[in-house]
Write an enzyme that holds these catalytic residues in place. Structure first.
Site, short mmCIF file in Angstrom:
data_model
loop_
_atom_site.label_atom_id
_atom_site.label_comp_id
_atom_site.label_asym_id
_atom_site.label_seq_id
_atom_site.Cartn_x
_atom_site.Cartn_y
_atom_site.Cartn_z
N ARG A 1 -30.44 28.57 14.19
CA ARG A 1 -30.45 28.94 12.78
C ARG A 1 -29.94 30.37 12.55
NH1 ARG A 1 -33.11 27.71 8.10
NH2 ARG A 1 -33.83 29.55 6.99
N ASP B 1 -45.12 33.22 14.81
CA ASP B 1 -44.57 32.98 16.15
C ASP B 1 -45.62 33.14 17.26
OD1 ASP B 1 -42.11 32.40 15.12
OD2 ASP B 1 -41.15 34.29 15.66
N CYS C 1 -35.08 25.27 15.17
CA CYS C 1 -36.33 24.55 15.45
C CYS C 1 -36.69 23.61 14.29
CB CYS C 1 -37.47 25.56 15.60
SG CYS C 1 -37.52 26.38 17.18
N ARG D 1 -36.96 24.87 6.01
CA ARG D 1 -36.22 26.11 6.24
C ARG D 1 -34.90 26.20 5.48
NH1 ARG D 1 -36.80 27.71 12.49
NH2 ARG D 1 -37.04 29.82 11.72
N PRO D 2 -34.94 26.19 4.17
CA PRO D 2 -33.70 26.31 3.40
C PRO D 2 -33.12 27.73 3.47
CG PRO D 2 -35.59 26.22 1.94
CD PRO D 2 -36.13 26.09 3.32
N VAL D 3 -31.92 27.90 2.91
CA VAL D 3 -31.27 29.22 2.91
C VAL D 3 -30.97 29.67 1.47
CG1 VAL D 3 -30.30 29.15 5.23
CG2 VAL D 3 -29.04 28.10 3.34
N ASP D 4 -31.70 29.09 0.51
CA ASP D 4 -31.42 29.40 -0.90
C ASP D 4 -31.54 30.89 -1.21
OD1 ASP D 4 -34.18 28.58 -0.27
OD2 ASP D 4 -34.61 29.17 -2.33
N ARG E 1 -34.72 28.97 25.08
CA ARG E 1 -34.10 29.61 23.92
C ARG E 1 -34.74 30.97 23.64
NH1 ARG E 1 -34.75 26.67 18.84
NH2 ARG E 1 -33.99 28.68 18.16
N LYS F 1 -35.53 38.98 21.00
CA LYS F 1 -34.53 38.01 20.54
C LYS F 1 -34.28 38.15 19.04
CE LYS F 1 -35.78 33.61 19.61
NZ LYS F 1 -35.31 33.14 18.30
N ASN F 2 -35.36 38.23 18.26
CA ASN F 2 -35.20 38.22 16.81
C ASN F 2 -34.67 39.54 16.25
OD1 ASN F 2 -36.02 35.61 16.75
ND2 ASN F 2 -38.02 35.99 15.78
C1 UD1 Z 1 -37.60 34.27 11.31
C2 UD1 Z 1 -37.71 34.28 12.81
C3 UD1 Z 1 -38.72 33.25 13.28
C4 UD1 Z 1 -40.05 33.44 12.56
C5 UD1 Z 1 -39.86 33.51 11.04
C6 UD1 Z 1 -41.12 33.89 10.30
C7 UD1 Z 1 -35.53 35.04 13.50
C8 UD1 Z 1 -34.22 34.72 14.14
N1 UD1 Z 1 -36.41 34.05 13.37
O1 UD1 Z 1 -37.13 32.98 10.94
O2 UD1 Z 1 -38.89 33.40 14.69
O3 UD1 Z 1 -40.89 32.34 12.85
O4 UD1 Z 1 -38.87 34.50 10.72
O5 UD1 Z 1 -41.62 35.10 10.75
O6 UD1 Z 1 -35.76 36.17 13.14
N2 UD1 Z 1 -37.44 30.17 3.10
C9 UD1 Z 1 -36.95 29.56 1.95
N3 UD1 Z 1 -35.69 29.89 1.54
C10 UD1 Z 1 -34.88 30.76 2.22
C11 UD1 Z 1 -35.40 31.36 3.38
C12 UD1 Z 1 -36.68 31.04 3.79
O7 UD1 Z 1 -37.64 28.76 1.31
O8 UD1 Z 1 -33.74 31.00 1.79
C13 UD1 Z 1 -38.83 29.86 3.55
C14 UD1 Z 1 -38.86 29.12 4.90
O9 UD1 Z 1 -38.70 27.73 4.71
C15 UD1 Z 1 -40.22 29.51 5.42
C16 UD1 Z 1 -40.41 30.94 4.90
O10 UD1 Z 1 -39.49 31.08 3.83
O11 UD1 Z 1 -41.21 28.68 4.88
C17 UD1 Z 1 -40.17 32.03 5.92
O12 UD1 Z 1 -38.94 31.79 6.59
P1 UD1 Z 1 -38.03 32.95 7.16
O13 UD1 Z 1 -38.77 34.24 7.19
O14 UD1 Z 1 -36.72 32.93 6.46
O15 UD1 Z 1 -37.81 32.47 8.66
P2 UD1 Z 1 -36.53 32.74 9.49
O16 UD1 Z 1 -35.90 34.00 9.02
O17 UD1 Z 1 -35.72 31.52 9.58
#
Ligand code: UD1
Length: 421
Positions: A93, A307, A117, A122-125, A399, A22-23
């Protein structure tokens, strides 16, 4: 709302065919937006999240056809919209992954801030920081990100503050069409990022450092659609191996990629499993033994994957001995603990650590799924609990796990889907 009724007891035995990841499928489907001409993506798992991504690509105007073997052909040569609406992004997401491709190819994108989830803020900064470094103008308004660029994005050096999987993927997809060289430092090394790189390279992208924490990207003017087969799902595979281990059973996972799973396989060995790795399969045998408790600390790849954390908490809950499972990636990822305790587990939360004392037996009780991976930990516990466990809110499981009843039934699990209100 569907529920799962699981009758515990009995060693699981047999073969499980591992689905496509999936990922990896989700970013690869988003990346089809970067190309002129069609891409045929195969080994795509049939999951709600994938359906959501396909609906999103369709709503942007991409031509999408799916054949009977779930090979998906996507042609994004002509799009009619650059807007990803809240209705489609809120449930998943990974929808946010269309932002990089839309911005790079069309110079504009409007994407709702993501849901997904409830396992932390989980920000996107970091995604936005990368786009801004490449010259994009970013505005966040009314729950949407509005991104624009005058002409092509410009190659830039992006240093991620933390390892982020989708952040790396989004910035990477923008960089492949940018003018000049980009570097992404502290990039995620997850195999799914590598799979995306390989698809992008097949379409004509120029990327060095694949699989390392520094990606060097020389932007090209255009990419051309290309067939690609998605990698096997290492989390699904690991989950079925834990299902065998927790029941003292024996399972062979086929169509797997063992070299992406070392951290998990090492912990299963430490728990007492005999593991045999072949090129594309993994066999696990517990010889009927009760698992031994194993300490876990989640970390970015190649560390132990977050995961797989919930599944190992379930395993440890009936293991011989005490263990500590520490979650370092997400701040709220122990929602399964309360539910496992309802089944008779003895788990305390101490900050970001679950302290687990293995018990001899679990007993059935009604429980509720809370997020994707946590849900499967309840399935695992139910497979060893005495009696029939009813798991509510299993839409979370759907999912991320393809054909869960069929796959568990194939190895002797007694699982029934019950339609409820
Ligand atoms: C992806 C996976 C998810 C997995 C996770 C960690 C997909 C679709 N999902 O989620 O299954 O659990 O990786 O291996 O591939 N963060 C920030 N700012 C950002 C981005 C992330 O602070 O802009 C933080 C998050 O809050 C978290 C950490 O970084 O604490 C890791 O998150 P991230 O690797 O981005 O997870 P996802 O990509 O959402």
């Amino acid at each position: 709302m569907d529920k799962l009724l699981i009758t515990g007891g009995g060693e699981l035995q047999g073969n499980v065919r591992v689905s496509g990841a999936k990922n990896a499928a989700l970013p690869i489907l988003a990346a089809t937006l970067l190309a002129d001409g069609p891409s045929q993506i195969s080994n795509v798992p049939h999951l709600h999240d994938v359906t959501t991504m396909i609906a999103l690509l369709g709503s942007l105007g991409a031509g999408v056809t799916v054949d009977e073997s779930m090979t998906i052909e996507i042609d994004a040569s002509e799009l009619t919209s650059q807007r990803a609406p809240y209705e489609l992004v809120k449930t998943m997401r990974a929808s946010f992954l269309v932002l990089g491709p839309l911005l790079a190819r069309f110079g504009a994108a409007e994407v709702s801030l993501p849901g997904g989830c409830a396992i932390g803020a989980r920000p996107v900064d970091q995604h936005l920081k990368g786009f801004a470094a490449m010259g994009a103008q970013i505005d966040v308004k009314d729950g949407y990100v509005f991104a624009r660029s005058d002409g092509r994005l410009k190659g830039a050096r992006v240093v991620m503050d933390m390892v982020t999987v989708t952040g790396t993927e989004n910035v990477l997809m923008a960089a492949v069409l940018a003018e000049g060289r980009s570097t992404i430092e502290n990039a995620a090394r997850e195999p799914e990022v590598t799979d995306l790189c390989e698809y992008l390279i097949a379409m004509g992208a120029r990327i060095e450092g694949v699989g390392s924490d520094t990606l060097i990207i020389d932007g090209v003017e255009r990419l051309t659609g290309h067939p690609y087969t998605v990698m096997p799902d290492r989390v699904e595979c690991g989950t079925y191996l834990v299902a065998a281990a927790i029941t003292g059973g024996r399972v062979k996972c086929t169509h797997a990629r063992p070299n992406t799973m070392s951290a998990v396989l090492d912990k299963l060995r430490a728990a007492g499993a005999e593991i045999v790795e072949a090129d594309d399969s993994i066999s696990l045998d517990m010889y009927g033994a009760r698992p031994k408790a194993v300490d876990i600390r989640t970390a970015p790849y190649p560390g132990f994957p977050t995961d797989m954390q919930a599944q190992f908490v379930a395993l440890n809950s009936i293991a011989e001995g005490a263990s500590r499972v520490t979650e370092t990636i997400f701040e709220n990822r122990f929602m399964h603990v309360q539910e496992l305790n309802r089944l008779g587990a003895d788990i305390q939360i101490d900050g970001n650590t679950a302290v687990i004392h293995g018990v001899d037996r679990l007993a059935a009780a009604p429980v509720m799924a809370t997020d994707l991976r946590a849900s499967f930990s309840l399935v695992l516990a139910a497979l060893v609990a005495e009696g029939k466990t009813l798991i509510d809110r299993i839409y979370h499981i759907d999912r991320g796990y393809e054909c869960i009843e069929e796959k568990l039934a194939g190895i002797g699990g007694e699982v029934q889907r019950v339609s409820g209100r």
